[in-house]
Design a protein around this motif. Structure first.
Motif: not given
Lengths: 171, 327
Positions: B83-84, A131-134, A127-129, A121, A123
């Motif tokens: 990250r957060r 914390e989200g999936p890439a 990566s756009e996000d 996981g 990034p």
């Protein structure tokens, strides 16, 4: 000054007695005769020397062998052999992921560890996000592989090979 | 590479004692070994700190984060809390170097990396940073990547770090252990010094000092941005970079922290730029005013003149994007 260093390379023990100036790359190529790893720039700019050390891809030209006493190292020889290639190596063949082949061991070692980073996981810059999936798009593969240069410019084949292997396909 | 004696530090105290006796500290080594191969640096003793217990990221009592000096750039960039809560730092790290280098480069080493000025790297050239008193040919030479702020007639080198720029915007502090066993914490702004007449002196560290950690204050909230402009889209040093942490309340800029890379010999931050924006309604005019203040003393040296308008455009773009994201 000569230093004694023990390295675990591709599951076997290797003992080194060498000047501390010896880089990890030179130790493995010149002392242990595992010449699959290549010396391109010798300054961390091209990635031809990429190895996987304790699970992480690094430039073996920019580290000293003596700094890695007891470390677990995987070189291209440890990923596959003629007749028993890794899925990624087979994908490189299938997609023409090389021309002269000099950068290929570094590309394959780098991509092998990169796919592990993706599975954890991590990034990337594109990566756009954070914390989200890439999803492993072409842009993601190019960014994550930017430490490996190919002077033949076989990049389209390299990207396709990596994407294919990541998807577990045989296209 | 010149010959050297190698020793592995058994403790931070051992490392500082050896460093005080003249040894050069090696951590990731990605910059030091490069410079040693070119004989830009030629230490006679190396002390390896990689086995020391300084690779943890921990919460501080005040709600911030303590980043051990040996935490790799990769581990820091992908840490869930970073990250957060400190996205500008993740973004800056991910914009720097390559995957392989980030796996080896450390937090402390990143702060102490040397400039990538071509004249510093070329031992056939004079360079006041490498050989004090020999002169600076960068001023009238190939200076496309070099500084427009904070320079002196003796040196126009830039500090190459992205990580440090984000840390500067986050008001980071640096924890240092001295050879006398005394620990101290200084603001990051006080770590690097401007070249003045002594460009070979780059930090306020004393002989034997060891950076043990970087401390981040509690999360600042707001919108985090790191915009890096470079000659290729990956794996290149910044021509201009902007780190921004910005909050909007009731249509006005409630607070902003702005730090800049690629422009100066150290991560660059100007309080008056932020003062000009804070409390104001965002507008192109107020963004221009902030850029005017930032660049009031900027000086180009020919090939890097373009950085002055580029810094203005990059700052304005980052402010515009940050405001849009915050609203």
């Amino acid at each position: 000054m000569s230093l004694h260093t023990t390295l675990w390379i591709n599951g076997e023990t290797y003992a080194l007695d060498a000047d501390p100036r010896t880089t990890l790359l030179d130790a493995i190529r010149d002392h242990f005769n595992l010449t699959g790893s290549k010396k391109g720039c010798d300054h961390g700019q091209c990635g031809a020397c990429t190895m996987i050390v304790n699970g992480r891809r690094i430039n073996s030209c920019l580290t000293l062998a003596c700094m890695h006493d007891g470390d677990e190292i995987t070189t291209i020889e440890g990923l596959g052999q003629p007749g028993a290639m890794s899925a990624l190596q087979e994908a490189f063949v299938r997609h023409d992921g090389f021309q002269c082949g000099y950068c290929t061991p570094g590309q394959v070692c780098s991509a092998t560890a990169m796919l592990e980073e993706v599975s954890q996981g991590w990034p990337s810059h594109v990566s756009e996000d954070l914390e989200g999936p890439a999803p492993l798009s072409e842009a993601e593969i190019s960014e994550r592989m930017s430490g490996n240069l190919c002077r033949c410019s076989a990049y389209p084949g390299i990207v396709n090979a990596i994407r294919d292997a990541a998807e577990g396909g045989t296209t | 590479m010149r010959a050297f004696d190698y020793a592995r530090a058994t403790s931070a105290t051992d490392a500082t004692a050896k460093a005080a006796a003249g040894a050069t500290i090696i951590a990731g080594g990605t910059n030091l070994l490069d410079l040693m191969k070119l004989e830009v640096m030629a230490p006679e003793q190396i002390v390896d700190i990689n086995r020391l217990d300084m690779n943890r990221i921990e919460h501080t009592e005040s709600g911030g984060l303590r980043i051990g000096a040996l935490v790799t750039n990769s581990d820091l960039a992908v840490h869930p809390v970073v990250r957060r809560d400190y996205a500008v730092l993740s973004r800056a790290l991910l914009a720097g170097a390559s995957g392989q280098l980030r796996n080896k480069a450390t937090t402390g080493g990143n702060l102490l990396q040397r400039t990538r000025c071509g004249y510093f790297y070329d031992t056939a050239m004079p360079c006041n940073k490498r050989e004090p008193g020999t002169g600076c040919q960068a001023r009238d030479g190939f200076n496309r990547i070099l500084a427009i702020l904070g320079t002196s007639e003796h040196c126009i080198a830039t500090h190459p770090s992205d990580m440090a720029v984000a840390m500067r915007a986050l008001d980071a502090e640096v924890e240092i252990e001295s050879a006398t066993g005394i620990a101290r914490t200084i603001p990051l702004v006080d770590l690097h010094v401007l070249p003045g007449e002594t460009p070979h002196i780059e930090t306020t560290l004393d002989e034997g000092d060891l950076i043990t950690a970087v401390i981040l204050p509690p999360p600042p909230g707001g919108v985090h941005r790191y915009r890096k402009v470079r000659d290729r889209s990956s794996y290149a040093f910044a021509l201009v970079s902007v780190a921004a942490v910005l909050r909007i309340e009731s249509g006005k800029i409630a607070s902003c922290a702005l730090a800049f890379g690629g422009l100066a010999p150290k991560p660059w931050r100007v309080a008056k730029v932020e003062d000009a924006l804070t409390g104001q309604e965002p507008s192109p005019e107020i963004f221009d005013k902030a850029a005017d203040i930032l660049l009031a003393d900027a000086k180009g040296y020919g090939a890097n003149d373009f950085k002055i308008p580029l810094a203005r455009r990059t700052l304005k773009a980052v402010l515009r994007e940050s405001v849009e994201a915050a609203q």
